[in-house]
Write an enzyme that holds these catalytic residues in place. Structure first.
Site, PDB file in Angstrom:
ATOM      1  N   HIS A 122      20.500  62.047  28.668  1.00  0.00           N
ATOM      2  CA  HIS A 122      19.850  61.549  29.893  1.00  0.00           C
ATOM      3  C   HIS A 122      20.867  60.755  30.687  1.00  0.00           C
ATOM      4  O   HIS A 122      21.584  59.919  30.148  1.00  0.00           O
ATOM      5  CB  HIS A 122      18.653  60.664  29.552  1.00  0.00           C
ATOM      6  CG  HIS A 122      17.878  60.248  30.763  1.00  0.00           C
ATOM      7  ND1 HIS A 122      16.950  61.063  31.369  1.00  0.00           N
ATOM      8  CD2 HIS A 122      17.918  59.119  31.501  1.00  0.00           C
ATOM      9  CE1 HIS A 122      16.430  60.446  32.420  1.00  0.00           C
ATOM     10  NE2 HIS A 122      17.011  59.265  32.524  1.00  0.00           N
TER      11      HIS A 122
ATOM     12  N   ASP B 260       6.774  63.876  25.583  1.00  0.00           N
ATOM     13  CA  ASP B 260       6.789  62.804  26.579  1.00  0.00           C
ATOM     14  C   ASP B 260       8.173  62.744  27.207  1.00  0.00           C
ATOM     15  O   ASP B 260       9.160  62.436  26.519  1.00  0.00           O
ATOM     16  CB  ASP B 260       6.444  61.455  25.937  1.00  0.00           C
ATOM     17  CG  ASP B 260       5.020  61.405  25.430  1.00  0.00           C
ATOM     18  OD1 ASP B 260       4.149  62.002  26.081  1.00  0.00           O
ATOM     19  OD2 ASP B 260       4.787  60.782  24.376  1.00  0.00           O
ATOM     20  N   LEU B 261       8.287  63.025  28.485  1.00  0.00           N
ATOM     21  CA  LEU B 261       9.563  63.136  29.165  1.00  0.00           C
ATOM     22  C   LEU B 261      10.394  61.866  29.018  1.00  0.00           C
ATOM     23  O   LEU B 261       9.946  60.769  29.375  1.00  0.00           O
ATOM     24  CB  LEU B 261       9.342  63.448  30.648  1.00  0.00           C
ATOM     25  CG  LEU B 261      10.597  63.641  31.495  1.00  0.00           C
ATOM     26  CD1 LEU B 261      11.399  64.831  31.008  1.00  0.00           C
ATOM     27  CD2 LEU B 261      10.219  63.797  32.964  1.00  0.00           C
ATOM     28  N   ASP B 262      11.622  62.042  28.476  1.00  0.00           N
ATOM     29  CA  ASP B 262      12.602  60.961  28.324  1.00  0.00           C
ATOM     30  C   ASP B 262      12.090  59.805  27.467  1.00  0.00           C
ATOM     31  O   ASP B 262      12.543  58.664  27.618  1.00  0.00           O
ATOM     32  CB  ASP B 262      13.044  60.426  29.700  1.00  0.00           C
ATOM     33  CG  ASP B 262      13.739  61.486  30.529  1.00  0.00           C
ATOM     34  OD1 ASP B 262      14.356  62.388  29.938  1.00  0.00           O
ATOM     35  OD2 ASP B 262      13.667  61.413  31.768  1.00  0.00           O
ATOM     36  N   GLU B 263      11.155  60.082  26.562  1.00  0.00           N
ATOM     37  CA  GLU B 263      10.598  59.031  25.714  1.00  0.00           C
ATOM     38  C   GLU B 263      10.895  59.275  24.228  1.00  0.00           C
ATOM     39  O   GLU B 263      10.398  58.552  23.374  1.00  0.00           O
ATOM     40  CB  GLU B 263       9.077  58.932  25.913  1.00  0.00           C
ATOM     41  CG  GLU B 263       8.647  58.493  27.309  1.00  0.00           C
ATOM     42  CD  GLU B 263       8.945  57.032  27.590  1.00  0.00           C
ATOM     43  OE1 GLU B 263       9.181  56.275  26.623  1.00  0.00           O
ATOM     44  OE2 GLU B 263       8.978  56.650  28.775  1.00  0.00           O
TER      45      GLU B 263
END
Length: 293
Positions: free
Chosen positions: A201, A235-238
């Site tokens: 990310h 869960d996006l970017d989690e």
């Protein structure tokens, strides 16, 4: 142990997590001792909040009682694994894990991984590169790696993701690396690759999520920018974070300078995450990770 080193077998790596209890380390090391196992490296961690215990042991044979192959080593450990209900894995360090890399248009992370791999500085096998664009075909094939162009739209996403899984299966690849692959994986694919998909990310999570993080960072006048490698979840970017790094910047750095600095950081962070996963140094602990460096 100055004599008989030529008879060593292995090395093997045991990693596991389980409910914490008295006697876990003694059981593991005791079994190795009775089977002529020689410990090369051992790290452990007790998470007092979750009540779970994590351990990584690298070992090899040092005598006639040591099992003669991976299957026999796994069989020898089976009673200990069962006794403590371990979520365990035993691997042969001489066998390089196989990875498929997914990329979109940006080349910096892909190029870094291919270079480290081709020069022997990253102990993995890169089985293939998949992309929703043609941009990185030349770079990939120059390194002698198969390149698969898999365009994706909302209409064909399920078929495209099925093709990625098929490429991984055909190549015997266990892991997928998203090296600046600018598509959000479906919940289905995320679940299929749980604990086996690594994403980089382009910011220091949590913060500046979504598109154009360096533009947003510049607008806010930040003094640190960074990158985060994490496992992919629905869960996006989690997902559980594997590695992070930051670089200091100041008011003189424009967006282009932030992007250049950020790309270098992304490549380094992703390479470390891939290396640690390949070496079985990363264990998932709920929403976080235990990393035995």
């Amino acid at each position: 142990m100055s004599e008989g080193n030529e008879d060593l077998t292995g090395p093997y790596v045991l990693t596991f997590s389980c409910v914490d209890a008295v006697g876990i380390v003694a059981a593991v090391t005791g079994l190795l001792a009775t089977r002529d196992g020689f410990i090369l490296d051992s790290q452990q961690y007790a998470d007092l909040d979750s009540g779970r215990f994590f351990m990584r042991v690298e070992f090899r044979g040092a005598g006639p009682r040591f099992p003669d192959d991976l299957a026999a080593v796994q069989h020898a450990f089976a009673p200990v694994v069962e006794r403590f209900a371990m979520d365990a894995r035993i691997s042969d360090s001489r066998v390089k894990p196989r990875f498929v890399i997914a990329v979109s248009q940006g080349s910096h992370c892909l190029n870094d991984l291919l270079h480290r791999w081709s020069t022997g500085n990253l102990a993995i096998d890169i089985a293939a590169v998949v992309s929703n664009h043609e941009h990185q075909r030349r770079l990939t094939e120059w390194h002698g790696v198969p390149f698969h162009h898999l365009p994706v739209t909302d209409a064909n996403r399920a078929e495209q993701e099925a093709a990625i899984l098929q490429i991984m299966a055909d190549a015997g690849a266990e892991y997928l690396v998203l090296a600046r692959y600018m598509q959000v994986l479906s919940q289905h694919l995320s679940a299929q690759l749980s604990g086996r998909c690594i994403n980089i990310h382009h910011s220091f999570l949590p913060g500046f999520k979504g598109a154009k993080p360096y533009h947003r960072a510049h607008e806010r006048g930040v003094k640190l920018i960074g990158a985060t490698a994490h496992f992919v979840t629905s869960d996006l970017d989690e997902g559980p974070i594997i590695e992070q790094a930051v670089e200091r910047v100041d008011h003189r750095d424009g967006v282009e300078q932030l992007i250049r600095i950020g790309r270098d950081t992304e490549a380094q962070v992703l390479a470390r995450a891939v290396r640690w996963v390949a070496e079985q140094r990363v264990l998932i602990d709920g929403r976080k990770t235990v990393v035995f460096r």
